[in-house]
Design an enzyme around this catalytic site. Sequence first.
Site, mmCIF file in Angstrom:
data_model
loop_
_atom_site.group_PDB
_atom_site.id
_atom_site.type_symbol
_atom_site.label_atom_id
_atom_site.label_comp_id
_atom_site.label_asym_id
_atom_site.label_seq_id
_atom_site.Cartn_x
_atom_site.Cartn_y
_atom_site.Cartn_z
ATOM 1 N N LYS A 222 33.862 47.279 52.889
ATOM 2 C CA LYS A 222 32.951 47.752 51.616
ATOM 3 C C LYS A 222 33.688 49.670 50.991
ATOM 4 O O LYS A 222 33.895 50.313 51.621
ATOM 5 C CB LYS A 222 31.820 47.854 53.355
ATOM 6 C CG LYS A 222 30.597 47.319 52.574
ATOM 7 C CD LYS A 222 30.465 46.018 52.534
ATOM 8 C CE LYS A 222 28.600 45.627 51.776
ATOM 9 N NZ LYS A 222 28.639 44.581 52.251
HETATM 10 N N1 LIG Z 1 24.663 41.146 46.155
HETATM 11 C C1 LIG Z 1 25.287 39.924 47.125
HETATM 12 O O1 LIG Z 1 26.280 39.693 46.473
HETATM 13 C C2 LIG Z 1 24.692 40.796 48.391
HETATM 14 C C3 LIG Z 1 24.210 41.393 49.569
HETATM 15 N N2 LIG Z 1 23.715 41.481 50.655
HETATM 16 C C4 LIG Z 1 22.549 42.528 51.120
HETATM 17 O O2 LIG Z 1 21.474 41.666 50.417
HETATM 18 C C5 LIG Z 1 20.782 43.776 50.836
HETATM 19 C C6 LIG Z 1 19.721 43.031 49.187
HETATM 20 O O3 LIG Z 1 20.803 43.425 49.037
HETATM 21 P P1 LIG Z 1 20.629 43.198 47.200
HETATM 22 O O4 LIG Z 1 19.701 41.632 46.915
HETATM 23 O O5 LIG Z 1 22.254 42.962 46.391
HETATM 24 O O6 LIG Z 1 20.649 44.282 46.929
HETATM 25 P P2 LIG Z 1 19.283 44.916 45.647
HETATM 26 O O7 LIG Z 1 19.557 46.044 45.021
HETATM 27 O O8 LIG Z 1 19.778 44.006 43.892
HETATM 28 O O9 LIG Z 1 18.198 44.816 45.974
HETATM 29 C C7 LIG Z 1 17.077 45.340 46.772
HETATM 30 C C8 LIG Z 1 16.051 44.765 47.542
HETATM 31 O O10 LIG Z 1 15.527 45.420 48.503
HETATM 32 C C9 LIG Z 1 14.325 47.059 48.314
HETATM 33 N N3 LIG Z 1 13.632 47.574 48.867
HETATM 34 C C10 LIG Z 1 14.887 48.583 49.050
HETATM 35 N N4 LIG Z 1 14.928 49.793 49.815
HETATM 36 C C11 LIG Z 1 13.589 48.517 50.997
HETATM 37 C C12 LIG Z 1 12.434 48.905 52.181
HETATM 38 N N5 LIG Z 1 12.527 50.183 52.429
HETATM 39 N N6 LIG Z 1 11.931 48.092 52.182
HETATM 40 C C13 LIG Z 1 12.251 46.802 51.046
HETATM 41 N N7 LIG Z 1 12.315 47.080 50.544
HETATM 42 C C14 LIG Z 1 13.724 47.549 50.726
HETATM 43 C C15 LIG Z 1 14.473 46.764 46.422
HETATM 44 O O11 LIG Z 1 13.352 46.709 45.760
HETATM 45 C C16 LIG Z 1 14.908 45.747 45.868
HETATM 46 O O12 LIG Z 1 14.105 44.345 45.625
HETATM 47 C C17 LIG Z 1 21.710 44.409 51.374
HETATM 48 O O13 LIG Z 1 21.612 44.434 52.500
HETATM 49 C C18 LIG Z 1 22.949 43.557 51.417
HETATM 50 O O14 LIG Z 1 24.067 44.099 51.812
HETATM 51 C C19 LIG Z 1 24.716 40.620 51.426
HETATM 52 C C20 LIG Z 1 25.475 39.511 50.917
HETATM 53 C C21 LIG Z 1 25.895 39.645 49.168
HETATM 54 O O1 LIG Z 2 31.426 39.796 47.064
HETATM 55 C C1 LIG Z 2 32.202 40.051 47.910
HETATM 56 O O2 LIG Z 2 33.417 39.979 47.882
HETATM 57 C C2 LIG Z 2 30.864 40.714 48.763
HETATM 58 C C3 LIG Z 2 29.100 40.834 48.720
HETATM 59 C C4 LIG Z 2 28.980 41.882 49.937
HETATM 60 O O3 LIG Z 2 29.616 43.150 50.118
HETATM 61 C C5 LIG Z 2 28.325 40.891 51.750
HETATM 62 O O4 LIG Z 2 29.196 39.954 51.561
HETATM 63 O O5 LIG Z 2 27.860 41.861 52.171
#
Ligand SMILES: NC(=O)C1=CN([C@@H]2O[C@H](COP(=O)(O)OP(=O)(O)OC[C@H]3O[C@@H](n4cnc5c(N)ncnc54)[C@H](O)[C@@H]3O)[C@@H](O)[C@H]2O)C=CC1
Ligand SMILES: O=C(O)CCC(=O)C(=O)O
Length: 429
Positions: A118
């Site tokens: 990460k």
């Molecule tokens: N993007 C991906 O492909 C993956 C993401 N994740 C996990 O999913 C989670 C979200 O990631 P993404 O959607 O990619 O991020 P993003 O940056 O696209 O969206 C994050 C969302 O969470 C909200 N947020 C931030 N702080 C907050 C709080 N204190 N309370 C409520 N909402 C809050 C933001 O306003 C936004 O709507 C993270 O934990 C990330 O590690 C897991 C696997 C893959």
């Molecule tokens: O798509 C990837 O390689 C990693 C996504 C990721 O950071 C996660 O699953 O938490």
Amino acid sequence: MVSSCEIPLVAPSPAHICPFDQACSYLEQAAKELNLERGLLELLRHPRKVITVSIPVKRDNGEVEVLAGHRVQHCDILGPYKGGTRYHPAVTLQEVSALAMLMTWKCALVGLPYGGAKGGIAIEPKFYSVGELERITRRYTTELIKDIGPSEDIPAPDMGTSAREMAWMMDTYSMNVGHAVPGVVTGKPISIGGSRGREMATGRGTMIVVREALADIGKSLAGARVVIQGFGNVGAAAAILMHQAGAKIIAVSNADGGLYSDIGLDIPALKDYAAQNDKNIVGYPNAIPISNAELLTLSCDVLVPAALENQITEKNAHQVDATIVAEAANGPVTLEANEILEARGITVLPDILANAGGVVVSYLEWVQGLSYVFWDEDRVNREMELLMVQAYRQVIQQSEQRHIPLRLAAYTLGVGRVAQALHDRGLYP
Ligand SMILES: NC(=O)C1=CN([C@@H]2O[C@H](COP(=O)(O)OP(=O)(O)OC[C@H]3O[C@@H](n4cnc5c(N)ncnc54)[C@H](O)[C@@H]3O)[C@@H](O)[C@H]2O)C=CC1
Ligand SMILES: O=C(O)CCC(=O)C(=O)O
């Protein structure tokens, strides 16, 4: 118990819950269940490589700021390191180390030939211009040039990053090595070798495991009342796909606050509203404003935390009023809260299963790139669904056979496969 001081502390995590200690506790529980030797446990909890780099960035006003960037490579026993890159003010080396370890178990659980890594930079992206973000991303990539690569370590998007940052990383890496290397990152734009379906993949994976878990208790997504915290890449995709499957999304939120509607929110309209308002959902007219704290305690069938770590703690776990909690975010439920939810009979679909759809499609993107053959979205979604359903079924089976909760079942599968690979490679007796 490993001490947090084994990983240098850059800044305390927001709720003073050490994410690396939490990750190690889950690993220890799995090691105990699997009867792993102490030495093997020691080996598995230490990241193989911890990298911190300084990123000097010239702001648009001419001032120079120096940021800290991290990349933690936890384990590469099963294949190249794999994992996202996070831009968020709460990023610390502890957090990145914990998330890297989670990636190792996640990839092993869903059967991908990858290890875990990460990366992250402690910034609030919305306070930086696009030009500044590009300079930061390019410098970060240059600093990591010797450590990443399509056979070494393959970054992807995570919180605060997207296809745009992956394109900058791919371009910087390619310019450094002298030829185009699309396989150095996944989650990149389709124009440079990205996969169809990657953008929605994490939310789609969450939808699939929730659908399976509901079916196992004789319910369906159609008509299910769903609450989603976070309306970013993951939360919004989960909301759209569950809404399409007939679920009533009664509440969603982002960092600024939440929205509630007892009859269910019009998710496509809300998505359009967010697109027109710089990702903001607060102010959307056809809903009642609620706080993030209220949202987590709403009565529902499925609660999907899809934002940050440590959102459900021992303080609010007793108030969670859901049948299923699906961890779309990484680590949204603390160790103590997990025990409370399990004791209350709430099904917790653990992060390493519930959000694995993203890395599964990253893998499919990498495979397509290596074979120079690109699939349509239906094919990508089908292949992903097969792996997700298979992983879900294996977790259920493990849970039933060993009489253990789903998180421990998922961990024993992931950790057990890595331990077996270490043994088979002759690296551990
Ligand atoms: N993007 C991906 O492909 C993956 C993401 N994740 C996990 O999913 C989670 C979200 O990631 P993404 O959607 O990619 O991020 P993003 O940056 O696209 O969206 C994050 C969302 O969470 C909200 N947020 C931030 N702080 C907050 C709080 N204190 N309370 C409520 N909402 C809050 C933001 O306003 C936004 O709507 C993270 O934990 C990330 O590690 C897991 C696997 C893959
Ligand atoms: O798509 C990837 O390689 C990693 C996504 C990721 O950071 C996660 O699953 O938490």
